[in-house]
Design a protein around this motif. Sequence first.
Motif, PDB file in Angstrom:
ATOM      1  N   SER A  51       0.829  -1.204   0.000  1.00 29.67           N
ATOM      2  CA  SER A  51       0.000   0.000   0.000  1.00 29.67           C
ATOM      3  C   SER A  51       0.862   1.253   0.000  1.00 29.67           C
ATOM      4  CB  SER A  51      -0.928   0.013   1.223  1.00 29.67           C
ATOM      5  OG  SER A  51      -1.921   1.012   1.103  1.00 29.67           O
ATOM      6  N   ASP A  52       0.275   2.324  -0.517  1.00 29.26           N
ATOM      7  CA  ASP A  52       0.883   3.653  -0.452  1.00 29.26           C
ATOM      8  C   ASP A  52       2.314   3.642  -0.993  1.00 29.26           C
ATOM      9  OD1 ASP A  52      -1.065   5.498   1.404  1.00 29.26           O
ATOM     10  OD2 ASP A  52      -1.186   3.388   1.948  1.00 29.26           O
ATOM     11  N   THR A  53       2.433   3.184  -2.229  1.00 24.55           N
ATOM     12  CA  THR A  53       3.756   3.135  -2.854  1.00 24.55           C
ATOM     13  C   THR A  53       4.267   4.535  -3.209  1.00 24.55           C
ATOM     14  OG1 THR A  53       2.631   2.732  -4.963  1.00 24.55           O
ATOM     15  CG2 THR A  53       3.456   0.817  -3.769  1.00 24.55           C
ATOM     16  N   HIS A  54       3.372   5.424  -3.602  1.00 23.19           N
ATOM     17  CA  HIS A  54       3.720   6.828  -3.879  1.00 23.19           C
ATOM     18  C   HIS A  54       4.926   6.949  -4.821  1.00 23.19           C
ATOM     19  CE1 HIS A  54       0.973   8.871  -1.063  1.00 23.19           C
ATOM     20  NE2 HIS A  54       1.143   7.817  -0.283  1.00 23.19           N
ATOM     21  N   PHE A  55       4.887   6.238  -5.924  1.00 18.17           N
ATOM     22  CA  PHE A  55       5.979   6.365  -6.895  1.00 18.17           C
ATOM     23  C   PHE A  55       6.076   7.822  -7.358  1.00 18.17           C
ATOM     24  CE2 PHE A  55       5.640   1.685  -8.436  1.00 18.17           C
ATOM     25  CZ  PHE A  55       6.200   1.276  -7.233  1.00 18.17           C
ATOM     26  N   SER A  56       7.295   8.343  -7.360  1.00 14.82           N
ATOM     27  CA  SER A  56       7.488   9.754  -7.653  1.00 14.82           C
ATOM     28  C   SER A  56       8.759   9.952  -8.476  1.00 14.82           C
ATOM     29  CB  SER A  56       7.593  10.557  -6.347  1.00 14.82           C
ATOM     30  OG  SER A  56       8.046  11.872  -6.575  1.00 14.82           O
ATOM     31  N   VAL A  57       8.703  10.902  -9.391  1.00 12.49           N
ATOM     32  CA  VAL A  57       9.892  11.209 -10.181  1.00 12.49           C
ATOM     33  C   VAL A  57      10.979  11.823  -9.318  1.00 12.49           C
ATOM     34  CG1 VAL A  57       8.616  11.488 -12.328  1.00 12.49           C
ATOM     35  CG2 VAL A  57       8.927  13.466 -10.820  1.00 12.49           C
ATOM     36  N   HIS A  58      10.627  12.358  -8.177  1.00 13.80           N
ATOM     37  CA  HIS A  58      11.612  12.941  -7.274  1.00 13.80           C
ATOM     38  C   HIS A  58      12.186  11.927  -6.299  1.00 13.80           C
ATOM     39  CE1 HIS A  58      10.974  17.020  -8.647  1.00 13.80           C
ATOM     40  NE2 HIS A  58       9.677  16.784  -8.614  1.00 13.80           N
ATOM     41  N   HIS A  59      11.581  10.760  -6.244  1.00 21.01           N
ATOM     42  CA  HIS A  59      12.072   9.693  -5.362  1.00 21.01           C
ATOM     43  C   HIS A  59      12.133   8.388  -6.153  1.00 21.01           C
ATOM     44  CE1 HIS A  59      11.703  12.223  -1.759  1.00 21.01           C
ATOM     45  NE2 HIS A  59      10.593  12.673  -2.315  1.00 21.01           N
ATOM     46  N   PRO A  60      13.059   8.295  -7.098  1.00 21.79           N
ATOM     47  CA  PRO A  60      13.135   7.087  -7.941  1.00 21.79           C
ATOM     48  C   PRO A  60      13.459   5.837  -7.142  1.00 21.79           C
ATOM     49  CG  PRO A  60      15.065   8.485  -8.261  1.00 21.79           C
ATOM     50  CD  PRO A  60      14.094   9.283  -7.449  1.00 21.79           C
ATOM     51  N   ASP A  61      13.974   6.005  -5.922  1.00 24.09           N
ATOM     52  CA  ASP A  61      14.309   4.842  -5.106  1.00 24.09           C
ATOM     53  C   ASP A  61      13.076   4.037  -4.729  1.00 24.09           C
ATOM     54  OD1 ASP A  61      13.889   7.345  -3.608  1.00 24.09           O
ATOM     55  OD2 ASP A  61      14.011   6.060  -1.837  1.00 24.09           O
ATOM     56  N   ARG A  62      11.922   4.678  -4.635  1.00 27.21           N
ATOM     57  CA  ARG A  62      10.703   3.944  -4.265  1.00 27.21           C
ATOM     58  C   ARG A  62      10.360   2.897  -5.326  1.00 27.21           C
ATOM     59  NH1 ARG A  62       7.122   9.328  -2.752  1.00 27.21           N
ATOM     60  NH2 ARG A  62       8.483  10.081  -1.066  1.00 27.21           N
ATOM     61  N   ALA A  63      10.345   3.313  -6.564  1.00 30.18           N
ATOM     62  CA  ALA A  63      10.032   2.381  -7.653  1.00 30.18           C
ATOM     63  C   ALA A  63      11.158   1.377  -7.848  1.00 30.18           C
ATOM     64  CB  ALA A  63       9.765   3.151  -8.943  1.00 30.18           C
ATOM     65  N   ARG A  64      12.387   1.845  -7.760  1.00 27.82           N
ATOM     66  CA  ARG A  64      13.535   0.948  -7.952  1.00 27.82           C
ATOM     67  C   ARG A  64      13.558  -0.144  -6.884  1.00 27.82           C
ATOM     68  NH1 ARG A  64      17.256   4.457  -7.368  1.00 27.82           N
ATOM     69  NH2 ARG A  64      17.667   3.999  -5.173  1.00 27.82           N
ATOM     70  N   ASP A  65      13.391   0.252  -5.616  1.00 25.21           N
ATOM     71  CA  ASP A  65      13.383  -0.734  -4.533  1.00 25.21           C
ATOM     72  C   ASP A  65      12.210  -1.691  -4.670  1.00 25.21           C
ATOM     73  OD1 ASP A  65      15.587   0.522  -3.561  1.00 25.21           O
ATOM     74  OD2 ASP A  65      14.590   1.499  -1.876  1.00 25.21           O
ATOM     75  N   PHE A  66      11.068  -1.155  -5.098  1.00 24.12           N
ATOM     76  CA  PHE A  66       9.889  -2.004  -5.245  1.00 24.12           C
ATOM     77  C   PHE A  66      10.150  -3.110  -6.260  1.00 24.12           C
ATOM     78  CE2 PHE A  66       5.591  -3.168  -6.436  1.00 24.12           C
ATOM     79  CZ  PHE A  66       4.886  -3.053  -5.242  1.00 24.12           C
TER      80      PHE A  66
END
Length: 743
Positions: A51-66
Amino acid sequence: MILLILLFLSLATPFPTNSDQTHQPNLKPNSRQVIQVEGSPDSVAWVVQLSDTHFSVHHPDRARDFAELIGPALRVVRPDLVFVTGDLTGTYQKDNCCNFIEQREYICWGIGKKNHAKSQDMLIMKQGEQEWIEYQSVMREVVKRSGLDKSIFYDLRGNHDNFGVPAAGGPLDFFSKYSLNAGVGRSAAVNSVTLETSDRRYLFVGIDTTMAVGLRGPTNLFGHPTDELLAEVDPELSQWDSEPNKPVTKVIYGHFPLSFSRAAQSGRTLKDVFHKHSTSAYICGHLHTRLGKNMKRHHQSGNPLFQLDMHRKPQGSNVNCSHGAQKSQDFWEWEMGDWRKSRMMRILAIDRGHISFVDFNFTSGAKKTFIVPTFPLDSRLMLTRSMLHDCKSMDTSSYMTIRALVFSVLPIQKVLARVYDSRPGDLVKVMEATMEKHSGPSSRGDLYSIPWFYESYMDKSPVRYWFQIEAFDIKGQSTLSDLRPFSVNGVSGTVSWTWKEFLVLGCQWDALYYPLFWLFIGFGISILLLPIVVPIFSKKQYSLRNFCNEKGVVNGILWVLTELYGLRLLWFGLLGYLFSLVLFPWFSGQVFIENGERLYMTFRGWVMKHPGEGKKIEFIGIPDVIVVVIPHLFFIVLPTIWAVAALVAERRASRSHFLALCGKKQDDGDKIRKNSGFSTHVGRRWTRKFLIAICVVVLLKHFQSCRHLAIAYEMNPFLQFPVYSFAIPVLLLYAIYKTSGIR
């Protein structure tokens, strides 16, 4: 006063709103799917929630880690279903207009113009297609790495996925284009999937309760289930009721906690529907772990405005065992920690009707082993109806073994179960045994169990006995599950919330909003009118002299308010501002993605003309505007009233002291001099300096709020909300000016 009361009663009558009447249309019939679970263990089903993944262009680590962590984890766990419960993208945009220059830097120079740059300030909250493209790409990669069929992945909207979207299914609704559901043709607001084994069914129903008209944040915070949506949920939850040959365990998944879900126009709530259909659990997201680690709530019948702790009251073994007795209607609400910062993943297992879950934290990197104890249940998180009671007719076959699911990258060599007794004061190990793995023709996952004499662990205390599972892989590395208390005879443990957890989970904010608003308005106007009303019923004079002679809280308050009333322009300004908050719009702003007609916000919500019905006015965003209204009232307006009144009273006291020192008012001076501390304090006017400091803090807080609103809704404070922006500063500065001199 009578006219004022009548005015309040007339204003308190709700106007019709469209937030309950125009939820997103069913673009397609509700999605209903049945999956036959094959392979062993056939007694257990397990799912993964994110939940609440909040993928953001300013935080590429969220998508990368996911992609790097969740894909491989799912390959190991091999869940029957995967749910992603909302707030899929960040949807935060630049707070002001920017010019793109070399080196990809931005020069920011104004407010209110269209912008295309994404930023980290989290002030403009609307959709960005680039983030949705990233979400789609990452999810495809996760599905590929997991080796799972994409049809078992389900996602749904959160409020962030709905910011600034005029209509669900429209060209600006990127969820309908890039989501997992969209990829497999699911577009309904209600989706159900049943996992069916040889002897049981596990029903999961997803509900999308986002606004029909997706306002920008911050006034898009609540779930808005409609009567139409609740009517759609009913048949999904009851679809197996006519086939009692197989027990059904029902779990709902959504985004908004029930404390942040408003009632439908008829007064029905999601909670009413869940109780009606004997739902076992509601899993959701939205609030994130920064607000607390105990984001869970046990629901029983009734709709209280407040619940002080995780359990409304301690639960005992109070089940009615008589034939035909009504089933217990309790269910659990389990809020999921966010991926955004906490990197959380949940594995939820259902073992012969017993629901348990474990939340895993990936902030330290990948995990090699996952342990999910499935029985006995944690006594703090169990359902009353799922545990053993003194009923001879109850089936005890599921109580004969301790069981746990173990998933590992490396082969598991040994799994141990340990039971501890805490009665001596410390944890004393009373049982340790090696668990055996269930074998079958085709394995879906590894279930380990060990027989035990569960009758030996019956106790009136829900936290006397604790258990833990330890797994050793082929390299000798061990992994421990959390220590959990258990109670096989159905005595529930209690957990106390922190004040933050109570505020976000224990308060039903949709029902509290109007009472809080009218309480404040009534209180504010009443205290301003006290200097007029009190003399009608009392001949007593409330002055500084009277206060010095008869000190007391009431005398002090009435003296201060009387002094404020004496400065009529300031008094009328405060009273007029309170009435303006009730009678007039607060501001007008841009609430959708594209530039268009501005909407006005009042305390009743955003004013919107009903499409196709002429000049009919509707209000949307109720109770979501609470995030603007209540903080402004209690943290800006209320401190302003008391600071202004205190400044006026301080001036009177300082003037009296000055006159006493000059010998022009000897009688008053003699009385005031008796309190030398008071005299010195007033003489130097330290109180005034303290009050001015309070005024400065209020002004800074107010200007910060105005800035955020101006950015969020692309408003010019001089044009779109001058009264809201400048009334408080003018009143405070005028009060400071008028009370500066004492001669």
